[in-house]
Write a protein that holds these residues in place. Sequence first.
Motif, PDB file in Angstrom:
ATOM      1  N   LYS A 208       3.909  -0.856   1.661  1.00 16.42           N
ATOM      2  CA  LYS A 208       4.422  -1.338   2.947  1.00 16.42           C
ATOM      3  C   LYS A 208       3.619  -0.820   4.138  1.00 16.42           C
ATOM      4  O   LYS A 208       3.941  -1.145   5.284  1.00 16.42           O
ATOM      5  N   PHE A 209       2.578  -0.036   3.880  1.00 14.26           N
ATOM      6  CA  PHE A 209       1.806   0.565   4.978  1.00 14.26           C
ATOM      7  C   PHE A 209       1.278  -0.489   5.950  1.00 14.26           C
ATOM      8  O   PHE A 209       1.443  -0.374   7.167  1.00 14.26           O
ATOM      9  N   ALA A 210       0.631  -1.520   5.407  1.00 15.44           N
ATOM     10  CA  ALA A 210       0.035  -2.538   6.269  1.00 15.44           C
ATOM     11  C   ALA A 210       1.090  -3.239   7.121  1.00 15.44           C
ATOM     12  O   ALA A 210       0.893  -3.474   8.320  1.00 15.44           O
ATOM     13  N   GLU A 211       2.213  -3.593   6.489  1.00 16.95           N
ATOM     14  CA  GLU A 211       3.283  -4.289   7.219  1.00 16.95           C
ATOM     15  C   GLU A 211       3.826  -3.426   8.345  1.00 16.95           C
ATOM     16  O   GLU A 211       4.028  -3.891   9.471  1.00 16.95           O
ATOM     17  N   ARG A 212       4.046  -2.138   8.047  1.00 15.63           N
ATOM     18  CA  ARG A 212       4.617  -1.258   9.066  1.00 15.63           C
ATOM     19  C   ARG A 212       3.626  -1.002  10.195  1.00 15.63           C
ATOM     20  O   ARG A 212       4.004  -0.935  11.364  1.00 15.63           O
ATOM     21  N   LEU A 213       2.352  -0.896   9.848  1.00 17.41           N
ATOM     22  CA  LEU A 213       1.334  -0.666  10.869  1.00 17.41           C
ATOM     23  C   LEU A 213       1.206  -1.884  11.777  1.00 17.41           C
ATOM     24  O   LEU A 213       1.126  -1.745  13.013  1.00 17.41           O
ATOM     25  N   LYS A 214       1.191  -3.060  11.182  1.00 17.67           N
ATOM     26  CA  LYS A 214       1.099  -4.281  11.993  1.00 17.67           C
ATOM     27  C   LYS A 214       2.319  -4.435  12.892  1.00 17.67           C
ATOM     28  O   LYS A 214       2.214  -4.883  14.041  1.00 17.67           O
ATOM     29  N   GLN A 215       3.467  -4.056  12.381  1.00 13.35           N
ATOM     30  CA  GLN A 215       4.690  -4.128  13.178  1.00 13.35           C
ATOM     31  C   GLN A 215       4.615  -3.172  14.365  1.00 13.35           C
ATOM     32  O   GLN A 215       4.983  -3.530  15.490  1.00 13.35           O
ATOM     33  N   ALA A 216       4.132  -1.956  14.123  1.00 16.59           N
ATOM     34  CA  ALA A 216       3.999  -0.972  15.207  1.00 16.59           C
ATOM     35  C   ALA A 216       3.030  -1.466  16.266  1.00 16.59           C
ATOM     36  O   ALA A 216       3.274  -1.315  17.474  1.00 16.59           O
ATOM     37  N   ALA A 217       1.927  -2.085  15.836  1.00 12.77           N
ATOM     38  CA  ALA A 217       0.925  -2.601  16.772  1.00 12.77           C
ATOM     39  C   ALA A 217       1.437  -3.809  17.537  1.00 12.77           C
ATOM     40  O   ALA A 217       1.206  -3.951  18.741  1.00 12.77           O
TER      41      ALA A 217
END
Length: 577
Positions: free
Chosen positions: A501-510
Motif C-alpha cells: 500500500k506504500f504507493a497508494e498512501r504516498l500518492k494520497q498524501a501528495a
Amino acid sequence: MQITVFQQLEHKFRQAFNQLGIAASVAVVLQESGKPEFGDYQVNGAMAAAKQLKLNPRELAVKIIAAVDCGAMIAKLEIAGPGFINVTLANDYLAQTLADDILVVRNSETKTVVVDYSAPNLAKEMHVGHLRSTVIGDALVRIFEYMGDTVYRRNHVGDWGTQFGMLTAYLVEIKQTQNEHAIELSDLEDFYRKAKIRFDEDADFANRAREFVVKLQAGDAQVLALWQQFVQVSLGHCQEIYTRLNTRLTPADVVGESFYNNLLAPMVKLLVEKGLAIDSAGAKCVFLSEDDLGSKEETPFIIQKKDGGYLYATTDIAAVHDRVQRLHANRLVYVIDSRQALHMKQLFVVAKKAELANSNTLMEHAAFGTMMGEDGKPFKTRTGGTVKLIELIDEAIERAEAMVVERNPEWSASEIKQLAQTLAISSLKYADLSKNRLSDYVFSFDKMLSFEGNTAPYLLYAYTRILSIFKKADLSPVDFPPTLIDIQEDAEHRLALQISKFAERLKQAARENYPHYLCGYIYELAGLFMKFYESCPILRSDVESSTKASRLALAALSAQTLQTSLSLLGIPVVERM
C-alpha cells in the motif's frame, strides 16, 4: 510501480460493472477492509448499482463476482451482508508486487510545483508558530520531489515595509560600528523591542523612521545597506533553525516581499485595467461575490491603500504572477495558518479572474491548525510570552539526552549527544506531522518522546529491532532482496499487504497535501511487523532455509519501507537505540 494495487483492483471491478451494463456514474466504492479476517479490500458499489438495475443487491453481487477477471491477483471473493464483496489478494500476486520495485513511485504526469512555507517575519526571531509551516512544507517538498515533480521551495519572508524603516533608523541612531551592530542584532527580539519603544515614544524618531521607509523603497544606497545587514543577520538566525530541523530550506530559497517590489505597481495597474480593482474611499479594492467565494464575505481584497502603500495582498498577487509566468508552475501549494483561509480564497479567485494563473493551475491552501499547550490554549511561555523556536529545540534535546542517558548509561558522551539530537528533532517533527494538519494539537514533550504509540521513538526503535535480527545472525539486509519472498502464513500476508500500500498512501498524501497519511501508514506497518516477528520465527534452527530467506527478505523490505517513509518526512533512521 506506476499503477497501485488499489487502482488495479478498481479497474477490474469497473470492467465487471461495465460488462453488466452498470452506468459509469455508479462508483465501484472500493475501500480497504477494516477487519482483516473478512479480506483485504471491500467493494460496496453493488447496493447503488442494484437500485439502478432494480435488482436484489446480493443477486447483483453474485453477478459481479462472476464477471470479475480475477486472474492471478485475487485469491477469493465473498459476499457479505446486503451485497458487500470482500476481496482477498493472492499470496503469489502480493509476493510478485513486492518484488517489482514497490518503493519506486513516480507520477505519470509530473508537475512544476511551488511550495510556499515557513515565511518568518525578519523583524523577529522564529517562534513555535513557524514550526508547523516549516515541517509540513518540508515533508510535502520531499514527497513531491520523490515522485518526480519539479519543485521550487519558496520561503516568502517578511523583509519589507514600515517596520524596516523603524529598524534601520534605530541602527543609525545607536551609532556603533558594524561589529557592534552585529552584537546588538544578536538578540532580534530585544533589538525590535528597543526600536519600537523609540518609535512609540519619540515623534522625531518616528518621523525619521517614516523617511527611512521612503528611502528604502526608493533604493537609497545607505539605507539599503543597513537593511541588508539586518536581513542577513535575521536570515542567519532562521538558517540555524532550518539546519537543526533537518529541512531542505536554504538561503537560496528565500524570496521575500522585497523581491516583488518592482511588480507591485504593474499588478495594481493590471487589475484596474481588467476592471477587477476599483476605487473605494481612496483605496483600490477587489470586491468578490458570494458566487466567487462560495460563501458570503463582505471583506474586500485591498491591493493598495489610500496613501498609495501596498499590502500583503499585492505582494501575493505579484508572487502568483512570478511563479506561473516565470517559473511555469502549474501547482501552487501554500502551507499557511488556517486563520488566513479567507485571504487565500480571495487570492486564488483574483489570480484566476485576472488570468495571472492559468485555468489548469492548481492553487491549494494547505492550511494548518494551532499548536496548543497542555492547558488547551495556544502554546506560550509560563509568563504568557511567545516561545522562541530555538528554545523549544534546545529543551527537546535536553530532555531527549536525559532519556538516552537513562536507557544507555554505558554509551560515550558523543554517542549520547548524537542520538539525543536525532530523537529530539525527529520527535518534534513527527508529533506535528502525524496529526491531521487541519486540527489544533496539544504539544507535550512527554508524549512526543514516548516509546509507545504513534511517535518517532517508537518507529525508530521498530527500525532498529529489524536491523538487530540481521546483526544477531551476522547477515546483511542487502543480501535478501524482495524476489526471495514467498508468502505462506497469515501474518506474512498482512505485512506484505501493508507494504504493497506504500504507493497508494504516498500518492494520497501528495494529492491531498496530508503528510499524516504517511505517518499512519508506517505506524501500522511497524505494528504488523511486530506481529509477524512474534508469529513467524526467522532465525530458529528448525526453520527451513528457504522460509528463513523469505522472512529475512520480508524483514529487509519492511526496514527499507520504514527508512524511505521516514526520510520523506525529514526523519533519519538510527542504527541502535
